[in-house]
Design an enzyme around this catalytic site. Structure first.
Site, short mmCIF file in Angstrom:
data_model
loop_
_atom_site.label_atom_id
_atom_site.label_comp_id
_atom_site.label_asym_id
_atom_site.label_seq_id
_atom_site.Cartn_x
_atom_site.Cartn_y
_atom_site.Cartn_z
N LYS A 137 -4.97 -1.71 -9.24
CA LYS A 137 -5.57 -1.00 -8.10
C LYS A 137 -6.58 -1.88 -7.37
O LYS A 137 -6.64 -1.92 -6.15
CB LYS A 137 -6.23 0.30 -8.56
CG LYS A 137 -6.91 1.08 -7.43
CD LYS A 137 -5.92 1.39 -6.30
CE LYS A 137 -6.62 1.96 -5.07
NZ LYS A 137 -7.06 3.32 -5.23
N CYS A 145 -12.54 2.54 0.28
CA CYS A 145 -11.72 1.65 -0.54
C CYS A 145 -11.90 0.16 -0.24
O CYS A 145 -12.43 -0.59 -1.06
CB CYS A 145 -10.25 2.04 -0.39
SG CYS A 145 -9.88 3.74 -0.82
#
Length: 444
Positions: free
Chosen positions: A224, A278
């Site tokens: 991720k 993010c």
């Protein structure tokens, strides 16, 4: 199954809805510390707007008794077959260090109520090693259960890989990554996610999606971080190309389009800022465990400097911004999203104020009261209704409304700096229009 989802935010709530929608026999309970959020969910109303299909699904699932919410961990966690944790992890803006405050509190709240045999899956993006080194010992101590042991619990990491606004579509399209601390725990997680997610089997997908076992929690954690850090590094490279292009009068967008016509080049687009929960955050989480990642650090620094560069680009054309009225268009970190997390608005306003400009802020998704609460002076403008006179306009977010913006909407405009390349150049005839990497005005 009984499934508990911890944190009913913009990712957690759609996940809970997805799980409830997957099988009428599932009992899904969402946990959140905000009573207003819980109240809205239990009334079948979405507590936030902008998520496709969420309102309709809530309106169907809640009255049917397939989804409910609570603030009480003692209600949600006992008897759960699976507990999915999507609590936000924050990053200190000054140091870049992860702040586990909210996640620690949630873990400490759920652990004492675990039932033997429960699968616990963390979906919040984490630094490599966090699942094994932080959550495992904490849960073991507070629950009295042992991870992977007979009569214990199973712990895995399975990162969310969706964008707000299109969560349900992304859940179908992308592979679900899973990394466990044991083979048994991983097998449980794979079976769980295969049962609650519907995957897109279209032949035009590059690879079959579904649930992928990455072999360890650490590998899933790194996957991720790597996929998102790649985007930040790529944008950093694009911004470097853009800044050079501005000095020599080249339109870098044409260059990038040409490069990407070859299948081995995937250069992203430059812009005034990289914002959101993010892309500007996860490289810092990666750096927290890999201090030698110089490429990652340099790209993050380059992207963080773009608001200052954009303001300086406009200043170079006018000579000074002292006393000028400057409107920043867009407070959100990206178009069509009402969210300012790590938005370029903050650094842009700071750079303008440092130059003595009179700063105003406009955003079609925020009311004047909401903008003022940030400490900004709101600017009133709507399509077809010219705003008050301004000297400079800087487009910070690519809201679709700005594609219709014209010079006549901003009386007295002397310079437009379009940091997202969303405006129509033909609507600004007679007014200098600068972009990031457009090469319109070589830097001096």
């Amino acid at each position: 199954m009984k499934i508990a989802v911890v944190a009913m935010g913009k990712i957690g709530l759609p996940l809970a809805v997805q799980f409830a929608d997957a099988d009428p026999a599932h009992e899904v309970v969402g946990v959140d510390v905000d009573a207003a959020t819980v109240e809205a969910i239990n009334a079948g109303r979405e507590p936030f707007s902008g998520e496709a299909h969420l309102a309709d699904k809530l309106a169907a699932l809640v009255p049917a008794g397939r989804l409910r919410a609570t603030t009480d961990y003692a209600d949600a966690i006992p008897g759960a077959d699976a507990v999915v944790v999507v609590v936000p992890l924050f990053v200190d803006e000054a140091t870049g260090a992860p702040d586990f405050g909210w996640m620690d509190a949630a873990t400490a709240s759920l652990a004492p109520h675990l039932t033997p045999g429960t699968l616990v899956s963390y979906e919040t993006t984490l630094p490599v090693g966090t699942t094994r080194e932080r959550w495992k010992p904490m849960i073991e101590e507070l629950s009295g259960l042992r991870e992977s042991a007979e009569g214990g619990f199973h712990l895995v990491f399975s990162p969310e890989r969706v964008l707000t606004g299109r969560v349900f579509a992304d859940l179908r399209r992308y592979p679900k990554l899973v990394g466990g601390l044991s083979e048994a725990g991983t097998a449980r997680a794979v079976a769980f996610y295969e049962s609650v997610l519907t995957f897109d089997e279209r032949e035009d997908l590059p690879r079959p999606n579904g649930v992928w076992d990455l072999g360890s929690a650490e590998a899933a954690e790194m996957a991720k971080l790597a996929e998102t850090t790649y985007r930040d590094v790529n944008i950093g490279l694009a911004n470097q190309f853009a800044r050079f292009a501005d000095t020599v009068g080249i339109d870098v967008h044409k260059v990038i389009e040409a490069c990407n016509s070859q299948p081995y080049s995937h250069i992203h687009q430059p812009g005034i800022a990289v914002g959101g929960h993010c892309i500007p955050v996860y490289p810092r989480l990666y750096l927290s465990t890999d201090a030698d990642a110089t490429v990652v650090r340099t790209a993050r620094e380059a992207n963080a400097a773009m608001p200052e560069y954009a303001v300086a680009r406009a200043e170079a054309l006018l000579g000074s911004l002292e006393g000028l009225r400057v409107v920043v268009l867009g407070a959100s970190y990206r178009g069509k999203v009402k969210e300012t997390a790590f938005s370029g608005i903050f650094a842009t306003v700071e750079a303008l104020r440092a130059r003595g400009a009179h700063v105003l802020v406009h955003d079609p998704m925020y009311s004047a009261t909401e903008l003022a609460a940030f400490g900004w002076e709101p600017y009133a403008w709507a399509a077809g209704e010219p705003g008050d006179p301004v000297d400079v306009a800087i487009v910070q977010a690519d809201h679709p409304e700005y594609a219709q913006l014209a010079a006549s909407d901003l009386p007295g405009l002397r310079v437009l700096l379009d940091g997202r390349r969303v405006t129509d150049a033909t609507r600004f005839t007679g007014v200098p229009r600068l972009t990031i990497g457009g090469g319109e005005q070589p830097a001096s």
